[in-house]
Design a protein around this motif. Structure first.
Motif, mmCIF file in Angstrom:
data_model
loop_
_atom_site.group_PDB
_atom_site.id
_atom_site.type_symbol
_atom_site.label_atom_id
_atom_site.label_comp_id
_atom_site.label_asym_id
_atom_site.label_seq_id
_atom_site.Cartn_x
_atom_site.Cartn_y
_atom_site.Cartn_z
ATOM 1 N N ILE A 130 0.965 -1.516 0.335
ATOM 2 C CA ILE A 130 -0.343 0.271 0.180
ATOM 3 C C ILE A 130 0.736 1.225 -0.269
ATOM 4 C CG2 ILE A 130 -1.357 1.178 1.441
ATOM 5 C CD1 ILE A 130 -2.888 -1.386 2.614
ATOM 6 N N ALA A 131 0.710 1.813 -0.794
ATOM 7 C CA ALA A 131 1.448 2.996 -1.620
ATOM 8 C C ALA A 131 1.125 4.472 0.041
ATOM 9 C CB ALA A 131 1.495 3.948 -2.344
ATOM 10 N N TRP A 132 1.347 4.356 1.227
ATOM 11 C CA TRP A 132 0.167 5.054 2.010
ATOM 12 C C TRP A 132 0.910 6.770 1.622
ATOM 13 C CZ3 TRP A 132 3.122 7.352 6.793
ATOM 14 C CH2 TRP A 132 2.170 7.496 7.865
ATOM 15 N N ASP A 133 0.162 7.733 1.299
ATOM 16 C CA ASP A 133 1.100 9.248 1.640
ATOM 17 C C ASP A 133 0.568 9.231 3.036
ATOM 18 O OD1 ASP A 133 1.235 11.981 1.953
ATOM 19 O OD2 ASP A 133 0.258 11.786 -0.762
ATOM 20 N N PRO A 134 1.478 10.057 3.902
ATOM 21 C CA PRO A 134 1.039 10.669 5.633
ATOM 22 C C PRO A 134 0.088 11.705 5.050
ATOM 23 C CG PRO A 134 3.604 10.602 4.586
ATOM 24 C CD PRO A 134 2.736 9.902 3.110
ATOM 25 N N GLY A 135 -0.403 11.944 3.508
ATOM 26 C CA GLY A 135 -1.278 13.162 3.953
ATOM 27 C C GLY A 135 -2.961 12.777 4.236
ATOM 28 N N ASN A 136 -2.649 10.906 4.204
ATOM 29 C CA ASN A 136 -3.769 10.174 3.972
ATOM 30 C C ASN A 136 -3.816 9.573 5.410
ATOM 31 O OD1 ASN A 136 -5.241 11.607 1.899
ATOM 32 N ND2 ASN A 136 -4.299 9.336 0.524
ATOM 33 N N LEU A 137 -5.411 8.929 5.637
ATOM 34 C CA LEU A 137 -5.274 7.660 6.969
ATOM 35 C C LEU A 137 -5.732 7.314 5.571
ATOM 36 C CD1 LEU A 137 -7.470 9.955 9.560
ATOM 37 C CD2 LEU A 137 -4.579 9.206 9.447
ATOM 38 N N VAL A 138 -5.588 5.791 6.287
ATOM 39 C CA VAL A 138 -5.875 4.490 5.030
ATOM 40 C C VAL A 138 -6.559 3.381 6.336
ATOM 41 C CG1 VAL A 138 -5.516 2.539 3.881
ATOM 42 C CG2 VAL A 138 -4.342 4.297 3.939
ATOM 43 N N VAL A 139 -7.778 3.461 6.026
ATOM 44 C CA VAL A 139 -8.886 2.531 6.373
ATOM 45 C C VAL A 139 -8.790 1.190 6.367
ATOM 46 C CG1 VAL A 139 -11.358 2.480 8.000
ATOM 47 C CG2 VAL A 139 -10.098 4.636 7.429
ATOM 48 N N LEU A 140 -8.760 -0.284 6.676
ATOM 49 C CA LEU A 140 -8.359 -0.574 6.330
ATOM 50 C C LEU A 140 -9.893 -1.655 6.361
ATOM 51 C CD1 LEU A 140 -6.589 -3.090 5.010
ATOM 52 C CD2 LEU A 140 -6.397 -3.838 7.202
ATOM 53 N N ARG A 141 -10.580 -1.956 4.856
ATOM 54 C CA ARG A 141 -11.667 -2.547 5.068
ATOM 55 C C ARG A 141 -11.473 -4.622 4.864
ATOM 56 N NH1 ARG A 141 -15.772 -0.084 1.472
ATOM 57 N NH2 ARG A 141 -16.709 -2.598 2.023
ATOM 58 N N SER A 142 -11.113 -4.619 4.764
ATOM 59 C CA SER A 142 -11.043 -6.265 4.822
ATOM 60 C C SER A 142 -9.509 -6.673 4.309
ATOM 61 C CB SER A 142 -11.583 -6.797 3.928
ATOM 62 O OG SER A 142 -11.125 -6.382 1.906
ATOM 63 N N GLY A 143 -8.854 -8.072 5.131
ATOM 64 C CA GLY A 143 -7.974 -8.499 5.003
ATOM 65 C C GLY A 143 -6.546 -8.334 6.095
ATOM 66 N N ALA A 144 -5.461 -7.734 5.633
ATOM 67 C CA ALA A 144 -4.265 -8.319 6.672
ATOM 68 C C ALA A 144 -3.081 -6.736 6.479
ATOM 69 C CB ALA A 144 -4.278 -8.846 7.561
ATOM 70 N N VAL A 145 -2.816 -6.077 7.111
ATOM 71 C CA VAL A 145 -1.253 -5.082 6.297
ATOM 72 C C VAL A 145 -0.802 -5.444 7.694
ATOM 73 C CG1 VAL A 145 -0.236 -3.085 5.758
ATOM 74 C CG2 VAL A 145 -2.650 -4.228 4.570
ATOM 75 N N LYS A 146 0.660 -6.168 7.017
ATOM 76 C CA LYS A 146 1.945 -5.647 8.063
ATOM 77 C C LYS A 146 2.590 -4.142 7.812
ATOM 78 C CE LYS A 146 4.919 -8.507 5.198
ATOM 79 N NZ LYS A 146 5.809 -9.841 5.550
ATOM 80 N N ARG A 147 3.263 -3.750 8.696
ATOM 81 C CA ARG A 147 4.850 -2.398 8.424
ATOM 82 C C ARG A 147 6.149 -3.007 8.310
ATOM 83 N NH1 ARG A 147 4.241 3.371 11.499
ATOM 84 N NH2 ARG A 147 5.962 4.001 10.657
ATOM 85 N N SER A 148 6.799 -3.240 8.196
ATOM 86 C CA SER A 148 8.060 -3.703 7.866
ATOM 87 C C SER A 148 9.326 -2.874 7.863
ATOM 88 C CB SER A 148 8.251 -5.243 7.796
ATOM 89 O OG SER A 148 7.600 -5.702 6.054
ATOM 90 N N ARG A 149 10.445 -3.725 7.406
ATOM 91 C CA ARG A 149 11.598 -3.523 6.479
ATOM 92 C C ARG A 149 12.179 -4.056 6.732
ATOM 93 N NH1 ARG A 149 16.073 -1.324 9.306
ATOM 94 N NH2 ARG A 149 15.515 -0.824 11.785
ATOM 95 N N CYS A 150 13.360 -3.977 5.902
ATOM 96 C CA CYS A 150 14.542 -5.207 6.528
ATOM 97 C C CYS A 150 15.873 -4.852 6.231
ATOM 98 C CB CYS A 150 14.902 -6.088 5.034
ATOM 99 S SG CYS A 150 13.776 -6.933 3.948
ATOM 100 N N THR A 151 16.676 -5.351 7.487
ATOM 101 C CA THR A 151 18.139 -4.919 7.361
ATOM 102 C C THR A 151 18.855 -5.372 6.924
ATOM 103 O OG1 THR A 151 18.461 -7.625 8.498
ATOM 104 C CG2 THR A 151 17.230 -5.628 10.326
ATOM 105 N N ARG A 152 20.628 -4.718 7.229
ATOM 106 C CA ARG A 152 21.663 -4.638 5.675
ATOM 107 C C ARG A 152 21.877 -6.637 5.814
ATOM 108 N NH1 ARG A 152 25.334 -0.212 7.167
ATOM 109 N NH2 ARG A 152 24.536 1.571 7.154
ATOM 110 N N ASP A 153 21.471 -7.549 7.003
ATOM 111 C CA ASP A 153 22.014 -8.167 6.425
ATOM 112 C C ASP A 153 20.249 -9.719 5.772
ATOM 113 O OD1 ASP A 153 20.029 -8.723 8.746
ATOM 114 O OD2 ASP A 153 21.426 -9.186 10.221
ATOM 115 N N GLY A 154 19.468 -8.675 5.556
ATOM 116 C CA GLY A 154 18.435 -9.579 4.951
ATOM 117 C C GLY A 154 17.408 -9.397 5.602
ATOM 118 N N ASN A 155 17.560 -9.561 7.489
ATOM 119 C CA ASN A 155 16.441 -9.837 7.925
ATOM 120 C C ASN A 155 14.999 -9.147 8.132
ATOM 121 O OD1 ASN A 155 17.611 -12.674 8.963
ATOM 122 N ND2 ASN A 155 18.931 -11.683 10.311
ATOM 123 N N GLU A 156 13.884 -9.543 8.273
ATOM 124 C CA GLU A 156 12.962 -8.215 7.977
ATOM 125 C C GLU A 156 12.881 -8.612 9.725
ATOM 126 O OE1 GLU A 156 8.056 -8.413 6.078
ATOM 127 O OE2 GLU A 156 9.189 -10.409 7.342
#
Length: 247
Positions: A55-81
């Motif tokens: 989901i290309a979230w824009d800080p100017g918007n609120l995103v209300v999830l209606r169905s499904g599920a979403v994770k907020r994540s990033r990968c480290t330099r060694d490839g771990n999430e």
């Protein structure tokens, strides 16, 4: 058995926010907006998002999830999430004012999702003209901060058993807020993702889940979870011990 039976899956545009199965737990409903205000503020044609997409979230918007599920994540330099949080139906991405995702962070869709968008500018305009809306937004933001802080503390402190138990309880309580909650909930995240969120290994998460299942505290079949003994899970989340027979 399907999560989609519990709420509108967002396949079509809504004639009104009140037509949505998640309306009673939605951010717009808590603001007390009338239908004209909903039309002006909420983008009600649900946006589809396929599993594995972002989901290309824009800080100017609120995103209300209606169905499904979403994770907020990033990968480290060694490839771990690293997973910072999960979002479930009825929950809002970008609720905390001024929140910005890091450049390497992504909002990844765990299972097919639909969401609505609500520009912050529209909310700010309502706040400027209605003290009641301004007060409600302040309450919601404080509540969001408190819940996020407690969720973070439970995810990173205590034993592995405490973390897993607290995580399951949190998922159940969040699902219970949705319309027509069922005894079984489907885990949108796999064990690797649970481990990444709780800062544990996959083996540890699997071992704790197996022990809870043998104890009879939970029933876990594939990704379908049912809590059989809520009191025991509560006690474990607070640091209680499992029976010696399975320790």
């Amino acid at each position: 058995m399907s999560d989609r039976t519990a709420w509108n899956d967002g396949a079509t545009a809504l004639s009104s926010c009140t037509d949505c199965g998640l309306y009673r737990v939605c951010f717009s409903r808590r603001l007390g907006m009338d239908e004209a205000e909903e039309c002006a503020v909420v983008h009600r044609s649900p946006v589809p998002a396929p599993a594995g997409g972002t989901i290309a979230w824009d800080p100017g918007n609120l995103v209300v999830l209606r169905s499904g599920a979403v994770k907020r994540s990033r990968c480290t330099r060694d490839g771990n999430e690293l997973i910072a949080e999960f979002f479930l139906p009825g929950e809002v991405i970008g609720l905390q004012t001024g929140e910005k995702a890091a450049a390497d962070e992504a909002f990844v869709v765990l299972e097919r999702a639909h969401y609505c968008e609500m520009p912050w500018d529209g909310v700010h305009e309502l706040m400027a003209h209605d003290p009641g809306v301004r007060h409600t937004v302040s309450e919601i933001l404080l509540e969001s901060l408190s819940v996020s802080r407690e969720r973070l503390l439970r995810a990173c402190r205590g034993s592995a058993r405490q973390r897993v138990a607290a995580f399951l309880l949190d998922l159940v309580s969040r699902r219970e807020r949705t319309p027509s909650p069922t005894p079984h909930i489907r885990l949108a995240m796999d064990r690797r993702e649970i481990a990444a969120y709780l800062d544990l290994t996959i083996e540890t998460v699997s071992r704790v889940l197996s022990r809870l299942r043998r104890e009879g505290t939970i029933d876990l079949r594939g990704r379908w979870l049912r809590v059989c003994d809520r009191d025991a899970l509560d006690e474990l989340a607070e640091g209680g011990a499992l029976p010696r027979s399975i320790a």
